[in-house]
Write a protein that holds these residues in place. Sequence first.
Motif, PDB file in Angstrom:
ATOM      1  N   TYR A 183      -5.447 -38.010 -78.102  1.00 55.98           N
ATOM      2  CA  TYR A 183      -5.905 -38.896 -77.024  1.00 55.98           C
ATOM      3  C   TYR A 183      -7.264 -38.097 -76.660  1.00 55.98           C
ATOM      4  O   TYR A 183      -7.390 -36.885 -76.683  1.00 55.98           O
ATOM      5  N   TYR A 189     -10.350 -38.321 -73.744  1.00 44.28           N
ATOM      6  CA  TYR A 189     -10.682 -38.861 -72.385  1.00 44.28           C
ATOM      7  C   TYR A 189     -12.184 -38.186 -71.778  1.00 44.28           C
ATOM      8  O   TYR A 189     -12.267 -37.141 -72.380  1.00 44.28           O
ATOM      9  N   GLN A 219     -14.266 -37.311 -68.336  1.00 44.80           N
ATOM     10  CA  GLN A 219     -13.994 -37.199 -66.993  1.00 44.80           C
ATOM     11  C   GLN A 219     -15.420 -36.795 -66.315  1.00 44.80           C
ATOM     12  O   GLN A 219     -15.994 -35.600 -66.659  1.00 44.80           O
ATOM     13  N   LEU A 246     -11.521 -40.145 -64.766  1.00 45.79           N
ATOM     14  CA  LEU A 246     -10.808 -39.896 -65.903  1.00 45.79           C
ATOM     15  C   LEU A 246     -10.671 -41.160 -66.560  1.00 45.79           C
ATOM     16  O   LEU A 246     -10.069 -42.109 -66.145  1.00 45.79           O
ATOM     17  N   PHE A 289      -9.939 -43.110 -70.234  1.00 42.81           N
ATOM     18  CA  PHE A 289      -9.412 -43.041 -71.483  1.00 42.81           C
ATOM     19  C   PHE A 289     -10.310 -43.534 -72.682  1.00 42.81           C
ATOM     20  O   PHE A 289     -10.841 -44.613 -72.356  1.00 42.81           O
ATOM     21  N   LEU A 321     -17.010 -33.905 -68.734  1.00 42.19           N
ATOM     22  CA  LEU A 321     -16.074 -32.972 -69.299  1.00 42.19           C
ATOM     23  C   LEU A 321     -15.276 -34.099 -70.249  1.00 42.19           C
ATOM     24  O   LEU A 321     -14.637 -34.890 -69.711  1.00 42.19           O
ATOM     25  N   PHE A 338     -11.702 -34.360 -72.274  1.00 45.20           N
ATOM     26  CA  PHE A 338     -10.247 -33.810 -72.770  1.00 45.20           C
ATOM     27  C   PHE A 338     -10.020 -34.551 -73.913  1.00 45.20           C
ATOM     28  O   PHE A 338     -10.110 -35.662 -74.165  1.00 45.20           O
ATOM     29  N   TYR A 370       6.230 -40.563 -73.582  1.00 41.30           N
ATOM     30  CA  TYR A 370       5.913 -39.300 -73.877  1.00 41.30           C
ATOM     31  C   TYR A 370       4.735 -38.744 -73.073  1.00 41.30           C
ATOM     32  O   TYR A 370       3.801 -39.608 -72.985  1.00 41.30           O
ATOM     33  N   GLU A 371       5.011 -37.748 -72.507  1.00 40.29           N
ATOM     34  CA  GLU A 371       3.827 -36.875 -71.776  1.00 40.29           C
ATOM     35  C   GLU A 371       2.993 -36.434 -72.782  1.00 40.29           C
ATOM     36  O   GLU A 371       3.033 -36.148 -73.858  1.00 40.29           O
ATOM     37  N   GLN A 372       1.604 -36.323 -72.249  1.00 40.40           N
ATOM     38  CA  GLN A 372       0.542 -35.718 -73.209  1.00 40.40           C
ATOM     39  C   GLN A 372       0.192 -34.400 -72.576  1.00 40.40           C
ATOM     40  O   GLN A 372       0.163 -33.927 -71.124  1.00 40.40           O
ATOM     41  N   TYR A 373      -0.047 -33.666 -73.454  1.00 43.77           N
ATOM     42  CA  TYR A 373      -0.526 -32.226 -73.133  1.00 43.77           C
ATOM     43  C   TYR A 373      -2.113 -32.092 -73.397  1.00 43.77           C
ATOM     44  O   TYR A 373      -2.550 -32.386 -74.265  1.00 43.77           O
ATOM     45  N   PHE A 374      -2.616 -31.597 -72.226  1.00 46.14           N
ATOM     46  CA  PHE A 374      -4.113 -31.688 -72.177  1.00 46.14           C
ATOM     47  C   PHE A 374      -4.722 -30.256 -72.480  1.00 46.14           C
ATOM     48  O   PHE A 374      -3.999 -29.381 -72.314  1.00 46.14           O
ATOM     49  N   GLY A 375      -5.798 -30.313 -73.311  1.00 48.27           N
ATOM     50  CA  GLY A 375      -6.632 -29.094 -73.678  1.00 48.27           C
ATOM     51  C   GLY A 375      -7.426 -28.725 -72.554  1.00 48.27           C
ATOM     52  O   GLY A 375      -7.330 -29.487 -71.740  1.00 48.27           O
ATOM     53  N   PRO A 376      -8.025 -27.546 -72.579  1.00 46.41           N
ATOM     54  CA  PRO A 376      -8.740 -27.012 -71.654  1.00 46.41           C
ATOM     55  C   PRO A 376     -10.208 -27.881 -71.612  1.00 46.41           C
ATOM     56  O   PRO A 376     -10.931 -27.674 -70.207  1.00 46.41           O
ATOM     57  N   PHE A 387       3.540 -41.115 -64.295  1.00 40.83           N
ATOM     58  CA  PHE A 387       3.154 -39.496 -64.462  1.00 40.83           C
ATOM     59  C   PHE A 387       2.251 -39.050 -63.364  1.00 40.83           C
ATOM     60  O   PHE A 387       1.673 -39.902 -62.753  1.00 40.83           O
ATOM     61  N   TYR A 431      -0.093 -35.916 -62.779  1.00 41.09           N
ATOM     62  CA  TYR A 431      -0.726 -34.731 -63.081  1.00 41.09           C
ATOM     63  C   TYR A 431      -1.240 -33.859 -62.241  1.00 41.09           C
ATOM     64  O   TYR A 431      -1.927 -34.339 -61.257  1.00 41.09           O
TER      65      TYR A 431
END
Lengths: 114, 114
Positions: free
Chosen positions: A33, A35, A37, A43, A45, A88, A90, A101-107, B34, B36
């Motif tokens: 995904y 995003y 920001q 934020l 999508f 920013l 993401f 399913y939860e999403q895991y975010f990069g830095p 969710f 976050y």
Amino acid sequence: DSGVTQTPKHLITATGQRVTLRCSPRSGDLSVYWYQQSLDQGLQFLIQYYNGEERAKGNILERFSAQQFPDLHSELNLSSLELGDSALYFCASSPRDLSSYEQYFGPGTRLTVT
Amino acid sequence: AQSVTQLDSHVSVSEGTPVLLRCNYSSSYSPSLFWYVQHPNKGLQLLLKYTSAATLVKGINGFEAEFKKSETSFHLTKPSAHMSDAAEYFCVVRGLTGGFKTIFGAGTRLFVKA
């Protein structure tokens, strides 16, 4: 550390230019995904890919495009950049294409357009 | 259509006092919800999620949230705030509309006073 990597961390470029942001998902995750920001929009999508195919589209401008490659990494291409594209960006990943399913975010990649 | 509203843009509490961050959602289908957290200059970290199992969901760092369908709410709580909880918190809804689009709330900034 979420296991999602994004490069570069920072990017400074001029209006009218084109940039590519890269994302590597967590090992085994098939969904990616993107995003944006920003202070005024929050934020947002942009787009989702699942196993190489576009799955959902959000508020992505026509000047922006993305793809997911066979090795599952993804790239977000931003062209004809404007000052308002400074934000920013993401990337996130999840194992499957299910809403639970939860999403895991990069830095994130911080893009500054001057 | 889906939407999510975080009712407070800023919340300020004293260390050791309870935290309440409010979130209302709208979804045509049974959503996944969710929370976050985003610390300054960091990516987003999942606190907890609701996916149609137990309505009271426990997350990390002592946070929990209760899904109330009749009130279309998913408020985040913590019995006792810690200085390290100071951050921005996002309520997120995902549903079946248009291919699992992910909708973020505008965020609530939590301030914790010593």
